[in-house]
Write a protein that holds these residues in place. Structure first.
Motif, PDB file in Angstrom:
ATOM      1  N   GLN A 153       5.115 -12.995   0.341  1.00 32.66           N
ATOM      2  CA  GLN A 153       5.396 -12.020  -0.707  1.00 32.66           C
ATOM      3  C   GLN A 153       4.090 -11.481  -1.267  1.00 32.66           C
ATOM      4  N   ILE A 154       4.183 -10.308  -1.865  1.00 35.09           N
ATOM      5  CA  ILE A 154       3.006  -9.761  -2.516  1.00 35.09           C
ATOM      6  C   ILE A 154       2.813 -10.499  -3.836  1.00 35.09           C
ATOM      7  N   LYS A 155       1.633 -11.002  -4.045  1.00 39.89           N
ATOM      8  CA  LYS A 155       1.311 -11.708  -5.291  1.00 39.89           C
ATOM      9  C   LYS A 155       0.716 -10.719  -6.291  1.00 39.89           C
ATOM     10  N   GLU A 156      -0.192  -9.894  -5.806  1.00 41.96           N
ATOM     11  CA  GLU A 156      -0.772  -8.841  -6.630  1.00 41.96           C
ATOM     12  C   GLU A 156      -1.273  -7.731  -5.723  1.00 41.96           C
ATOM     13  N   SER A 157      -1.287  -6.532  -6.272  1.00 40.81           N
ATOM     14  CA  SER A 157      -1.737  -5.372  -5.518  1.00 40.81           C
ATOM     15  C   SER A 157      -2.181  -4.319  -6.530  1.00 40.81           C
ATOM     16  N   LYS A 158      -3.389  -3.787  -6.333  1.00 44.73           N
ATOM     17  CA  LYS A 158      -3.875  -2.784  -7.277  1.00 44.73           C
ATOM     18  C   LYS A 158      -4.709  -1.733  -6.555  1.00 44.73           C
ATOM     19  N   GLU A 159      -4.689  -0.535  -7.101  1.00 41.00           N
ATOM     20  CA  GLU A 159      -5.507   0.547  -6.575  1.00 41.00           C
ATOM     21  C   GLU A 159      -6.951   0.292  -6.970  1.00 41.00           C
ATOM     22  N   THR A 160      -7.861   0.487  -6.016  1.00 43.07           N
ATOM     23  CA  THR A 160      -9.270   0.265  -6.298  1.00 43.07           C
ATOM     24  C   THR A 160     -10.085   1.558  -6.299  1.00 43.07           C
ATOM     25  N   TRP A 161      -9.588   2.582  -5.632  1.00 47.16           N
ATOM     26  CA  TRP A 161     -10.234   3.890  -5.656  1.00 47.16           C
ATOM     27  C   TRP A 161      -9.199   4.962  -5.345  1.00 47.16           C
ATOM     28  N   ILE A 162      -9.544   6.181  -5.704  1.00 45.91           N
ATOM     29  CA  ILE A 162      -8.659   7.313  -5.457  1.00 45.91           C
ATOM     30  C   ILE A 162      -9.531   8.538  -5.146  1.00 45.91           C
ATOM     31  N   SER A 163      -9.045   9.382  -4.240  1.00 47.87           N
ATOM     32  CA  SER A 163      -9.820  10.605  -3.950  1.00 47.87           C
ATOM     33  C   SER A 163      -8.953  11.818  -4.227  1.00 47.87           C
ATOM     34  N   ILE A 209       0.847  -1.195   0.000  1.00 46.97           N
ATOM     35  CA  ILE A 209       0.000   0.000   0.000  1.00 46.97           C
ATOM     36  C   ILE A 209       0.887   1.252   0.000  1.00 46.97           C
ATOM     37  N   MET A 210       1.925   1.240   0.820  1.00 48.99           N
ATOM     38  CA  MET A 210       2.829   2.385   0.933  1.00 48.99           C
ATOM     39  C   MET A 210       3.472   2.730  -0.408  1.00 48.99           C
ATOM     40  N   GLU A 211       3.775   1.710  -1.207  1.00 48.19           N
ATOM     41  CA  GLU A 211       4.461   1.933  -2.475  1.00 48.19           C
ATOM     42  C   GLU A 211       3.552   2.512  -3.558  1.00 48.19           C
ATOM     43  N   LYS A 212       2.259   2.524  -3.324  1.00 46.44           N
ATOM     44  CA  LYS A 212       1.322   3.082  -4.304  1.00 46.44           C
ATOM     45  C   LYS A 212       1.278   4.603  -4.180  1.00 46.44           C
ATOM     46  N   ASP A 213       1.018   5.261  -5.274  1.00 47.72           N
ATOM     47  CA  ASP A 213       0.823   6.711  -5.349  1.00 47.72           C
ATOM     48  C   ASP A 213       1.875   7.465  -4.534  1.00 47.72           C
ATOM     49  N   GLU A 214       3.075   7.503  -5.083  1.00 48.45           N
ATOM     50  CA  GLU A 214       4.209   8.122  -4.389  1.00 48.45           C
ATOM     51  C   GLU A 214       3.993   9.608  -4.091  1.00 48.45           C
ATOM     52  N   ALA A 215       3.112  10.264  -4.837  1.00 43.60           N
ATOM     53  CA  ALA A 215       2.843  11.687  -4.584  1.00 43.60           C
ATOM     54  C   ALA A 215       2.272  11.901  -3.185  1.00 43.60           C
ATOM     55  N   LEU A 216       1.522  10.928  -2.679  1.00 43.29           N
ATOM     56  CA  LEU A 216       0.971  11.046  -1.321  1.00 43.29           C
ATOM     57  C   LEU A 216       2.076  11.027  -0.264  1.00 43.29           C
ATOM     58  N   SER A 217       3.217  10.455  -0.619  1.00 41.72           N
ATOM     59  CA  SER A 217       4.321  10.331   0.329  1.00 41.72           C
ATOM     60  C   SER A 217       5.307  11.495   0.268  1.00 41.72           C
ATOM     61  N   SER A 218       5.110  12.430  -0.656  1.00 38.74           N
ATOM     62  CA  SER A 218       6.070  13.522  -0.795  1.00 38.74           C
ATOM     63  C   SER A 218       6.089  14.385   0.465  1.00 38.74           C
ATOM     64  N   GLU A 219       7.277  14.681   0.913  1.00 42.13           N
ATOM     65  CA  GLU A 219       7.512  15.533   2.076  1.00 42.13           C
ATOM     66  C   GLU A 219       6.780  15.072   3.341  1.00 42.13           C
ATOM     67  N   MET A 220       6.538  13.790   3.446  1.00 46.21           N
ATOM     68  CA  MET A 220       5.869  13.292   4.659  1.00 46.21           C
ATOM     69  C   MET A 220       6.852  13.310   5.822  1.00 46.21           C
ATOM     70  N   ALA A 231      -6.012  10.335  -1.111  1.00 41.49           N
ATOM     71  CA  ALA A 231      -6.079   9.014  -0.493  1.00 41.49           C
ATOM     72  C   ALA A 231      -6.324   7.981  -1.581  1.00 41.49           C
ATOM     73  N   ILE A 232      -5.937   6.749  -1.309  1.00 41.73           N
ATOM     74  CA  ILE A 232      -6.171   5.662  -2.258  1.00 41.73           C
ATOM     75  C   ILE A 232      -6.620   4.414  -1.507  1.00 41.73           C
ATOM     76  N   GLY A 233      -7.352   3.587  -2.203  1.00 44.00           N
ATOM     77  CA  GLY A 233      -7.722   2.274  -1.697  1.00 44.00           C
ATOM     78  C   GLY A 233      -6.952   1.225  -2.478  1.00 44.00           C
ATOM     79  N   VAL A 234      -6.544   0.186  -1.804  1.00 40.72           N
ATOM     80  CA  VAL A 234      -5.739  -0.866  -2.426  1.00 40.72           C
ATOM     81  C   VAL A 234      -6.291  -2.214  -1.996  1.00 40.72           C
ATOM     82  N   GLU A 235      -6.289  -3.153  -2.931  1.00 46.26           N
ATOM     83  CA  GLU A 235      -6.572  -4.536  -2.574  1.00 46.26           C
ATOM     84  C   GLU A 235      -5.492  -5.399  -3.191  1.00 46.26           C
TER      85      GLU A 235
END
Length: 162
Positions: free
Chosen positions: A152-162, A40-51, A137-141
Motif C-alpha cells: 500500500q502507499i504509505k505516503e506520496s507527495k509532489e516534489t516539483w512541478i513545471s 503518481i497517476m493520482e497527482k495533479d488531475e489536470a495533467l490527465s484531462s482529455e488524455m 509535469a510533476i515529480g513525486v516521491e
C-alpha cells in the motif's frame, strides 16, 4: 545463572528470528510498482484531462521485474483507468506520433519511476514523475509499505512541478 543466561539467549534468538520472517519486496515488484505508479497517476488531475493513453516508461526497471510483472502493471492500469496503456519512453512516444509539436505536449501521460530504494522494514521508497508537456509535469516521491497482506502507499507527495 545458567538458566538466566540460557533464557536470555533463547529470547534474543527468538527476537532475531522473528525480525527476519516476512516478505521479500523483490518478490512483489509488479504490485509495488503498480502501487507507486498509481500514486503518481493520482497527482495533479489536470495533467490527465482529455488524455488518450497512459504510457509507462519501464526502461530503468532493471531490478528483476519479470515479463509477467510488467504485464500485471499494464493490466492494472487498463482495468482501473479504462484506456490504452503502453510501455514506452518519451522518445518512443515521439517516434509513434503521440507528441504534438504544435502544443509541445503528449496526447496522453507518461509515468516514470526514476529511483527505487528497498528499506529493511518492508518499506520501498521511490521517486518518479508524471509528464504531459514541458510545462505540464510533476515529480513525486513516496513510500510503499507492506501492511495487512498487501503493498500500500504509505505516503506520496509532489516534489516539483513545471
Amino acid at each position: 545463572m545458567k538458566i538466566k543466561f540460557g533464557s536470555i539467549l533463547l529470547i534474543l534468538s527468538l527476537f532475531l528470528t522473528a525480525c527476519n520472517i516476512g516478505v521479500d519486496p523483490k518478490e512483489h515488484l509488479g504490485e509495488i510498482y503498480s502501487v507507486a505508479l498509481d500514486s503518481i497517476m493520482e497527482k495533479d488531475e489536470a495533467l490527465s484531462s482529455e488524455m488518450k493513453f497512459i504510457a509507462i516508461d519501464m526502461s530503468n526497471f532493471d531490478d528483476g521485474l519479470s515479463a509477467k510483472d510488467k504485464q500485471d502493471i499494464i493490466t492494472f492500469f487498463k482495468d482501473k483507468y479504462k484506456m490504452d496503456v503502453m510501455v514506452a519512453t518519451f522518445d518512443e512516444l515521439k517516434e509513434k506520433g503521440f507528441y504534438d509539436p504544435e502544443n509541445m505536449s503528449l496526447t496522453g501521460v507518461l509515468l516514470r519511476i526514476e529511483k527505487v530504494d528497498f528499506k529493511w522494514n518492508h518499506n520501498v521508497f521511490f521517486e518518479g514523475s508524471k509528464y504531459r508537456s514541458g510545462l505540464g509535469a510533476i515529480g513525486v516521491e513516496g513510500t510503499v509499505h507492506y501492511k495487512d497482506g498487501t503493498w500500500q502507499i504509505k505516503e506520496s507527495k509532489e516534489t516539483w512541478i513545471s
